[in-house]
Write an enzyme that holds these catalytic residues in place. Structure first.
Site, PDB file in Angstrom:
ATOM      1  N   GLY A 259       0.802  -1.220   0.000  1.00 26.77           N
ATOM      2  CA  GLY A 259       0.000   0.000   0.000  1.00 26.77           C
ATOM      3  C   GLY A 259       0.831   1.265   0.000  1.00 26.77           C
ATOM      4  O   GLY A 259       1.909   1.341  -0.606  1.00 26.77           O
ATOM      5  N   SER A 260       0.334   2.269   0.711  1.00 25.23           N
ATOM      6  CA  SER A 260       0.911   3.613   0.623  1.00 25.23           C
ATOM      7  C   SER A 260       2.297   3.750   1.227  1.00 25.23           C
ATOM      8  O   SER A 260       2.931   4.798   1.059  1.00 25.23           O
ATOM      9  CB  SER A 260      -0.041   4.618   1.275  1.00 25.23           C
ATOM     10  OG  SER A 260      -1.253   4.690   0.551  1.00 25.23           O
ATOM     11  N   THR A 261       2.795   2.734   1.929  1.00 24.29           N
ATOM     12  CA  THR A 261       4.188   2.811   2.368  1.00 24.29           C
ATOM     13  C   THR A 261       5.111   2.923   1.154  1.00 24.29           C
ATOM     14  O   THR A 261       6.193   3.488   1.241  1.00 24.29           O
ATOM     15  CB  THR A 261       4.582   1.584   3.214  1.00 24.29           C
ATOM     16  OG1 THR A 261       4.371   0.391   2.446  1.00 24.29           O
ATOM     17  CG2 THR A 261       3.753   1.510   4.491  1.00 24.29           C
ATOM     18  N   LYS A 263       4.668   4.786  -1.261  1.00 25.11           N
ATOM     19  CA  LYS A 263       4.705   6.171  -1.722  1.00 25.11           C
ATOM     20  C   LYS A 263       5.971   6.891  -1.267  1.00 25.11           C
ATOM     21  O   LYS A 263       6.369   7.882  -1.887  1.00 25.11           O
ATOM     22  CB  LYS A 263       3.456   6.910  -1.240  1.00 25.11           C
ATOM     23  CG  LYS A 263       2.183   6.433  -1.925  1.00 25.11           C
ATOM     24  CD  LYS A 263       0.932   7.047  -1.332  1.00 25.11           C
ATOM     25  CE  LYS A 263      -0.311   6.492  -2.015  1.00 25.11           C
ATOM     26  NZ  LYS A 263      -1.568   6.940  -1.393  1.00 25.11           N
TER      27      LYS A 263
END
Length: 559
Positions: A259-261, A263
């Site tokens: 997921g957004s990790t 990013k």
């Protein structure tokens, strides 16, 4: 006459006995017991980084029988089941009621049980002295330690790695080894941190009714893993439990869309490319569309966002646009430089191949930018995040204390020092005013990035089934430790207002882990934020008062 007959009878008996003795003497000697396996050999002790014993050998014994030499079968079964009540009398009787030369009764007994069998004095039942592996801390660090089989041979984890470092070769030479003659193996784990992480992670799994949980503490400067927990876990004193499917090492073997990790890596790639600066603005006012498929933001701002806003609001749209502006080839090369596209090899024999599309189209570039469409191990993702905040040095993680550093450097300068400082600044900003605020603790100047990814159910992403993750660093201005928490399918609670995203479960859990572990780690008591922790971010601070004002510029344009 009667005397003569008695004398002749006795002489006949003696002649028969003598003849039989001559016959026995002429035969070749009977073979020794045909052991199905060699006696167990000594293994070195395993210690934590502070010298606490994690694994050791204890004297033991194995009980065996030679069925064809058993005189009284009933006596043997009754005596052995008296010492070992868990033995099935019928099965034991069948095993002993044969003409076989050898049969195991019980492997690796205690010394008290050995003495009890010895006291029975059952003909045809013998004892072989052996060694038994013992893990005094039970489940602690089970997934790192691994396990041994009944012959004291490593079958998983560091136990298997130790065999490959010369212990197995030493056994094959036939040389006798003892525990005192083998140098202990000192791991990078800190048992105190291990207990604290397991305690907090277990409480979070129970509180949020999660399917599973995983956590990690890693020294960013050396790549040493200080603590690793995967729940459900197992007791290595019962190695059969390690084979249960839900007892895998989720940190090193499980592959997940993080997921957004991701990013953090995408932002580092964008800034390092030179096409984007910390003040660049990306238009996130409308979804990204690919035919019938649309990429939207979770609780989107529906406006242009600068890079810090994109990071703090975790904009899928902004990340996708930055990645597409840089290109698929650059993205793939960048992720490979951070070790995200190759199987990660550590001392642990267990590892997993990352999963990503063989054909890397523009849609894949967009989704991978925010951690969807690529599945890696949490340990692998941690290595990538550690690299982008550590001036681009990619270090292969290790579970051995003081393992040589030079041979574990996979890349130098994967990002520039300026880009690395920008990521530290953004992660600190996220802990102050963003989704990581619930992990901020006084005195340690932390930073972090959250991630919530929908899981695939029946071939489709299910918004009600998520994996939450949080990567935290401390201290943010000069990272020394990385903390990871992963919760698999956490449930929403009344106190989380029905939310199940990372900021409501993985983040506060990591905050509690940090508050317990940081005070016990070396050198952390002196951490204080300098007056100017991010000198290269002066330009960002100059327009900081306008940081969250809507931007009218489009992709790549500076404010």
């Amino acid at each position: 006459m009667r005397q003569r007959i008695a004398i002749l009878g006795l002489l006949a008996c003696y002649l028969a006995i003598g003849g039989r003795l001559v016959q026995f003497g002429a035969q070749p000697p009977e073979q020794a017991v045909a052991w199905p396996s060699p006696p167990s050999k000594a293994r070195p002790d395993i210690l934590d980084r502070n010298g606490v014993v994690l694994a050791m050998d204890l004297p033991s014994a194995s009980i065996y029988a030679e069925p064809r030499k058993i005189v009284d079968l009933d006596e043997a079964v009754e005596g052995l089941t008296g010492v070992f009540p868990d033995l099935d009398p019928k099965a034991l009787r069948r095993r002993l009621d044969s003409k076989a030369a050898f049969a195991w009764v019980r492997r690796t007994t205690t010394l008290a049980e050995r003495d009890a069998v010895w006291a029975l004095g059952i003909p045809g039942v013998g004892i072989r002295d052996e060694l038994r592996r013992f893990y005094p801390n039970g489940r602690a660090a089970a997934h790192v330690l691994g396990a041994v089989n009944v012959d004291n041979i490593g079958i998983a984890g560091m136990e298997k790695w130790i065999d490959g470092q010369g212990l197995q070769a030493l056994r094959l030479t036939g040389l006798e080894t003892t525990r005192d003659g083998l140098e202990p193996v000192r791991l990078s784990l800190d048992l105190r941190a291990q207990h604290a992480l397991a305690d907090e992670l277990g409480a979070a799994v129970e509180k949020f009714q999660a399917k599973a949980g995983a956590g990690l503490v890693m020294d960013i400067a050396t790549g040493e893993v200080v603590a690793l927990v995967s729940l459900p876990d197992f007791d290595p004193n019962v190695p059969a439990d390690a084979l249960k499917p839900d007892h895998i090492n989720r940190v090193a073997v499980g592959t997940y869309e993080m997921g957004s990790t991701f990013k953090a890596m995408t932002t580092a790639m964008a800034l390092d490319s030179g096409r984007f600066q910390i003040g660049s603005v990306i238009d996130a006012s409308a979804p990204l569309r690919f035919g019938r498929f649309a990429i939207r933001d979770y609780r989107g701002q529906n406006r242009p966002l600068n890079v810090p806003e994109s990071f703090i609001h975790s904009s899928n749209i902004a990340m996708g646009k930055m990645a597409m502006a840089i290109g698929s080839d650059h993205q793939r090369a960048f992720l490979r430089s951070l070790g995200q596209l190759d199987r990660l090899a550590t001392e642990l024999p267990e590892s997993a191949q990352p999963l990503y599309p063989s054909r890397w189209a523009e849609l894949n570039t967009a989704t991978i930018s925010f951690g969807h469409g690529i599945a890696v191990t949490p340990l692998q993702a941690s290595m990538g995040i550690a690299a982008v905040v550590n001036d681009g040095r990619v270090l292969r993680p290790t579970f051995v204390k003081d393992a040589p550093l030079a041979e574990r450097i996979l890349a130098e300068g994967a990002v520039t020092p300026r880009t690395s400082e920008a990521l530290r600044y953004l992660m600190r900003l996220n802990a102050k005013v963003g989704s990581a605020a619930k992990a901020d603790i006084d005195g340690y100047h932390i930073g972090g990035k959250t991630g919530t990814s929908e899981k695939v159910v029946n071939g489709r992403y299910d918004s009600g089934t998520v994996l939450t993750a949080f990567m935290g660093i401390a201290p943010a201005h000069a990272p020394r430790y990385l903390f990871l928490t992963v919760l698999d399918e956490p449930k929403p609670l009344k106190e989380t207002f029905g939310f199940r995203t990372s900021g409501w479960n993985a983040v506060p859990t990591t905050g509690r882990v940090m508050s317990r572990i940081l005070p016990m780690l070396e050198g952390t008591a002196k951490w204080t934020a300098p007056a100017d922790p991010f000198p290269a971010m002066a330009a960002a601070r100059a327009w900081g008062s306008n940081l969250f004002r809507p931007r009218l510029a489009m992709t790549g344009e500076r404010p």
